[in-house]
Design a protein around this motif. Structure first.
Motif: not given
Length: 347
Positions: A3-20
């Motif tokens: 539940i803590q995983t952040i995903i890129c709002p554009r491509c859905g890939q995991p990212t640390e913050e915001g866009l990948c």
């Protein structure tokens, strides 16, 4: 995925913050190029104008093209380790087409972009060439001798000093210290200079090398921005006796080492001592050490040395001088006193 995983709002890939990183790169313009850049240069001397300032360039044309093309390029500040290459093609006599390639890393993602830049070459007479072609000058250095004409050696030294001093000032960035004319006449040498700075340096250097004194004769030519403008004639008078002259005084021979006013600092060719003579004490000149001949040492004995006369090839006996060390079979420099039919050892 937690539940803590952040995903890129554009491509859905995991990212640390915001866009990948990949999506951030996709939204970032790595390279920005101007369509063209203008290079202003002087067609006479090839100097280049940067802003309002002219400068002499000794850079190969290929390097200059690369420099100009890169100056028209802006690379995003976050690109790491950028590698820039430039390919060029001459498309006209005054236009060069350049392709600029940039590779690097942006947000840990490798990037590569290309753009086109055109260099437009514009001719313009530089400040120095404009002054020369317009006949502008600020002074004339006149090299003359006292009660005689200057000789070939003095002409050569004065000319060489003028050319070397001009080159030195030009290389240091003093572009307006130029020689617009260097003219030899029966009486001496006239050097027309573009700046008073060059005129002052030449007078000091020439009198330092050849002796003599100089006077300045300014002539008011007008005003500029409230300041008086002068053209200055630098009148150099070389001494009657020159460094290297071998003179006779009271039957003894001396080499002139320096001239100060009416007195000469001389080297006694018999004793090896230095002393001073007044011009009035000099009886005659027999020549200059610059014109000395090489005489072969045939033999040496206590109080006697035999030299082969370089003109007659006969052996002539001379009294050795204490400041030389003749060696059998080796040459020694001599000057001929035609009036007394003597060879004088000068070193």
């Amino acid at each position: 995925m937690t539940i803590q995983t952040i995903i890129c709002p554009r491509c859905g890939q995991p990212t640390e913050e915001g866009l990948c990183p990949r999506c951030r790169v996709a939204d970032t313009r790595v390279l920005t190029c101007e369509n063209y850049v203008t290079a202003v240069y002087c067609p006479v001397c090839d100097s280049q104008k940067r802003g309002k300032t002219w400068s002499d360039l000794r850079t190969p044309r290929e390097d200059l093209i690369t420099e100009m093309a890169i100056s028209a390029v802006s690379i995003h500040e976050d690109v790491k380790n950028p590698r820039v290459t430039v390919r060029s093609e001459e498309i006209a006599s005054n236009r060069t087409a350049c392709t600029v390639d940039v590779e690097g890393t942006l947000y840990s993602i490798p990037v590569h972009e290309t753009c086109q830049v055109e260099i437009r070459w514009q001719k313009e007479a530089c400040d120095r060439c404009s002054r020369i072609s317009g006949g502008y000058y600020e002074g004339i250095v006149q090299v003359r001798a006292t009660n005689r004409k200057i000789n070939a050696y003095e002409r050569e030294v004065a000319t060489s000093i003028a050319e070397q001093t001009e080159d030195s000032l030009q290389e240091s960035g003093d572009r307006l210290s130029f020689i617009s004319e260097l003219k030899e006449s029966r009486d001496g040498v006239d050097i027309t200079v573009g700046s008073q700075h060059l005129g002052q340096m030449l007078t000091r250097a020439i009198t330092g090398a050849l002796g003599g004194r100089y006077t300045t004769h300014p002539k008011l030519m007008g005003e500029k921005e409230g300041k008086a403008l002068y053209r200055i004639t630098y009148s150099i008078r070389l001494p009657y006796y020159q460094k290297g002259d071998v003179v006779v005084s009271r039957g003894n021979y001396f080499e002139v080492r320096d001239v100060d006013g009416q007195r000469l600092r001389v080297f006694d060719l018999q004793t090896g001592m230095t002393r001073t003579l007044a011009e009035s004490e000099i009886e005659r000149i027999i020549g200059s050490v610059r014109d000395a001949e090489a005489a072969l040492v045939v033999f040496t004995q206590p109080g006697l040395v035999g030299l082969m006369d370089p003109k007659t090839y006969k052996t002539r006996e001379l009294t050795p001088v204490p400041w030389t060390f003749p060696v059998e079979g080796q040459p020694i420099r001599v000057l001929r006193d035609e009036e007394q039919d003597r060879l004088i050892i000068v070193g």
